[in-house]
Design an enzyme around this catalytic site. Sequence first.
Site, PDB file in Angstrom:
ATOM      1  N   ASP A   1       0.855  -1.188   0.000  1.00 34.41           N
ATOM      2  CA  ASP A   1       0.000   0.000   0.000  1.00 34.41           C
ATOM      3  C   ASP A   1       0.894   1.242   0.000  1.00 34.41           C
ATOM      4  O   ASP A   1       1.508   1.540   1.009  1.00 34.41           O
ATOM      5  CB  ASP A   1      -0.952   0.004   1.188  1.00 34.41           C
ATOM      6  CG  ASP A   1      -0.275  -0.358   2.519  1.00 34.41           C
ATOM      7  OD1 ASP A   1       0.747  -1.060   2.535  1.00 34.41           O
ATOM      8  OD2 ASP A   1      -0.792   0.087   3.547  1.00 34.41           O
TER       9      ASP A   1
ATOM     10  N   GLU B   1      13.012   1.084   7.234  1.00 36.51           N
ATOM     11  CA  GLU B   1      11.963   0.245   6.663  1.00 36.51           C
ATOM     12  C   GLU B   1      12.157   0.023   5.166  1.00 36.51           C
ATOM     13  O   GLU B   1      11.903  -1.063   4.641  1.00 36.51           O
ATOM     14  CB  GLU B   1      10.624   0.940   6.921  1.00 36.51           C
ATOM     15  CG  GLU B   1       9.434   0.328   6.234  1.00 36.51           C
ATOM     16  CD  GLU B   1       8.245   1.273   6.210  1.00 36.51           C
ATOM     17  OE1 GLU B   1       7.127   0.769   6.052  1.00 36.51           O
ATOM     18  OE2 GLU B   1       8.441   2.495   6.345  1.00 36.51           O
TER      19      GLU B   1
END
Length: 331
Positions: free
Chosen positions: A109, A293
């Site tokens: 997403d 991340e």
Amino acid sequence: ILALMVELLWQHEHSKTNNVAWLEKCVNALEKEYAFWMQGSEELTNEKTALRRVVKMPCGGKLNRYWDDEAAPRAESLREDLALAEGLAEHKKPDFYRHIRAACESGWDFSSRWLAEPSSLSSIQTTDILPIDLNCLLYNLEKQLSKFNKLLGNSQQADLFSDYAAARRTLINKYMWSEQQHFFVDYNHHKASQSKVLSAAASTALFFNLASEQQAQHIAERLSRDFLKAGGIVTTVTSTSQQWDSPNGWAPLQWFAVKGLNNYGFSDLSKRIMQNWLTMVENDFSVNQCLLEKYNVCVPQLKAGGGEYVVQQGFGWTNGVTSRFYTLCED
């Protein structure tokens, strides 16, 4: 992913003591997960070809998609979803919200994989897309359930899941292998056409040994030519403002690519991916003193961006993949 974790624990720990009681618990859990993905498959007909996460293909076989039963804005992103839906006709808003939620279920997403127009998030069409990686993961789940049921003496269940895996492999090759691109791609069941977006998700076909030797050769060539950047494998070859697109790279996709390439003997390419990734991570760590991340693998000196939030520090999958790459490079 749960099936991969069960396989690792069985292989490295519980198989040594033949802990079938533990394995039986895991098989029960894996069969529940499989039932979740296949819920409604028996209700599909030639007229009703899609229900929840299952889609009946023109040939009669079944593949899977991401889905959400609720057609409403996300509670955690209420403002963003309402703002994006403002320009849509009222009758189109429920589908838009469902597409947004389904993309979140995918973990990607957001990405051009789910968009009809790469530059427009409001063109999202996630539930129309049959993703290559999801179906490769489910192929592995079917294979593992066959293997584990056989170990438990459940021969009938073992044969059933073996048949499911073989059927899915045929369907993946039929609908998701692009002869034109020489690459595995997503399939739009609503339009009955293959996606033009090339993504690192194709590496899952190598990771699960689903590709033929010739397909693997084509995929390796494409990864080397179009995906391998200064910091590793880029997520897609499409540049957008979304975080799961170029120029960003994510640790789990590096792992799928490296392990998948090693499965087919492309060790030189997998080493280049690992070395590029480790060099980038080390250089970035010397500046930021943490792992992140995601990274800008195209220009590692620049911070990764895109998406709905700033880059997160940590980070579990970056830690795990980086650690594993150090071990593999030492070997």
